[in-house]
Motif scaffolding. Structure first.
Motif, mmCIF file in Angstrom:
data_model
loop_
_atom_site.group_PDB
_atom_site.id
_atom_site.type_symbol
_atom_site.label_atom_id
_atom_site.label_comp_id
_atom_site.label_asym_id
_atom_site.label_seq_id
_atom_site.Cartn_x
_atom_site.Cartn_y
_atom_site.Cartn_z
ATOM 1 N N LEU A 113 -6.181 8.820 31.500
ATOM 2 C CA LEU A 113 -5.479 10.094 31.644
ATOM 3 C C LEU A 113 -5.879 10.830 32.919
ATOM 4 O O LEU A 113 -5.500 11.979 33.125
ATOM 5 C CB LEU A 113 -5.758 10.979 30.421
ATOM 6 N N GLY A 114 -6.667 10.137 33.767
ATOM 7 C CA GLY A 114 -7.074 10.732 35.042
ATOM 8 C C GLY A 114 -8.210 11.718 34.922
ATOM 9 O O GLY A 114 -8.342 12.618 35.763
ATOM 10 N N ARG A 115 -9.049 11.552 33.888
ATOM 11 C CA ARG A 115 -10.177 12.483 33.687
ATOM 12 C C ARG A 115 -11.498 11.714 33.633
ATOM 13 O O ARG A 115 -12.150 11.661 32.576
ATOM 14 C CB ARG A 115 -9.958 13.274 32.391
ATOM 15 N N PRO A 116 -11.925 11.091 34.753
ATOM 16 C CA PRO A 116 -13.174 10.321 34.737
ATOM 17 C C PRO A 116 -14.402 11.171 34.434
ATOM 18 O O PRO A 116 -15.361 10.689 33.833
ATOM 19 C CB PRO A 116 -13.242 9.734 36.150
ATOM 20 N N GLU A 117 -14.369 12.446 34.833
ATOM 21 C CA GLU A 117 -15.509 13.319 34.532
ATOM 22 C C GLU A 117 -15.703 13.470 33.026
ATOM 23 O O GLU A 117 -16.833 13.523 32.540
ATOM 24 C CB GLU A 117 -15.315 14.705 35.172
#
Length: 230
Positions: A113-117
């Motif tokens: 979902l594009g949230r590696p953090e």
């Protein structure tokens, strides 16, 4: 959604015994039907994940209160790239079963979902401490990927270095991840370029090519000095 067909020879007894036992809260006929779709979801997960997803959705509609049904819905959604849906289902599975066995996939959904953090936050959380060796290794693979997403390649490769794979399949995926990260970091050329480079070097360092039309056995070498003294 159309209901996918289930072959007549597939029965509920083909489902894992423990999973089948969890369907006891459903009526007998419904449990059998749900079990058959779960069997098909499992069989098709790798070769045809979209069809596997459809079977899992039928099972979900008919037995959504059961954790193994939600698990199938989560796994098939993940396999088809439906990360938001998979994340929701994995969280439901955790709530129903109390297990964090799929924590690595939860973290990887966040990456998808594009949230590696957020994936790194999950890996550093208290739930990760309950994982066994295999689960921890799987989570570290996701951590390495998340570091790579953030261009933190040194940290990503160090994460891979500390993984102790539990079997050959996992070890292979660690090496594949390492290769991908090294290319992304500019440390190695892509495999296609490496293959082309290897082919060029082989051609340059190979045996001299024979001249077309010349039989090597017919070539005569003259000693000019002896010829001059004749």
């Amino acid at each position: 959604m159309d209901v996918p067909d289930v072959p007549e020879d597939v029965t509920g007894q083909d489902l894992d015994r423990d999973a089948h036992g969890r369907l006891r809260t459903l009526s007998k006929d419904n449990a059998e039907d749900v079990a058959r779709h779960l069997v098909m979801a499992g069989r098709l997960l790798e070769e045809d994940p979209e069809r596997a997803y459809r079977h899992a959705q039928v099972a979900l509609a008919r037995g959504g209160r059961v954790d193994v049904v939600r698990e199938a819905a989560a796994l098939t959604a993940y396999a088809t790239g439906r990360y938001a849906e998979a994340l929701r289902e994995f969280r439901t599975v955790t709530r129903l079963s109390g297990s964090h066995a799929h924590l690595a996939l939860v973290a990887d959904c966040e990456r998808g979902l594009g949230r590696p953090e957020k994936a790194l936050e999950i890996a550093a959380g208290v739930d990760a401490k309950s994982l066994d060796r295999k689960g921890r290794a799987e989570l570290d693979l996701v951590v390495a990927g998340a570091r790579g997403d953030l261009n933190q390649f040194e940290a990503a490769l160090l994460t891979l270095d500390r993984i102790v794979a539990v079997d050959g399949e996992q070890a292979q995926r660690v090496e594949e991840a390492r290769s991908t990260l090294r290319v992304a970091a500019g440390l190695d050329a892509p495999q296609e370029e490496q293959a082309q480079s290897g082919a060029t070097e082989a051609e340059a360092g190979g045996e001299p090519q024979s001249t077309p039309g010349v039989d090597e056995e017919e070539v005569v070498v003259y000693d000019l000095e002896d010829d001059g003294n004749a």
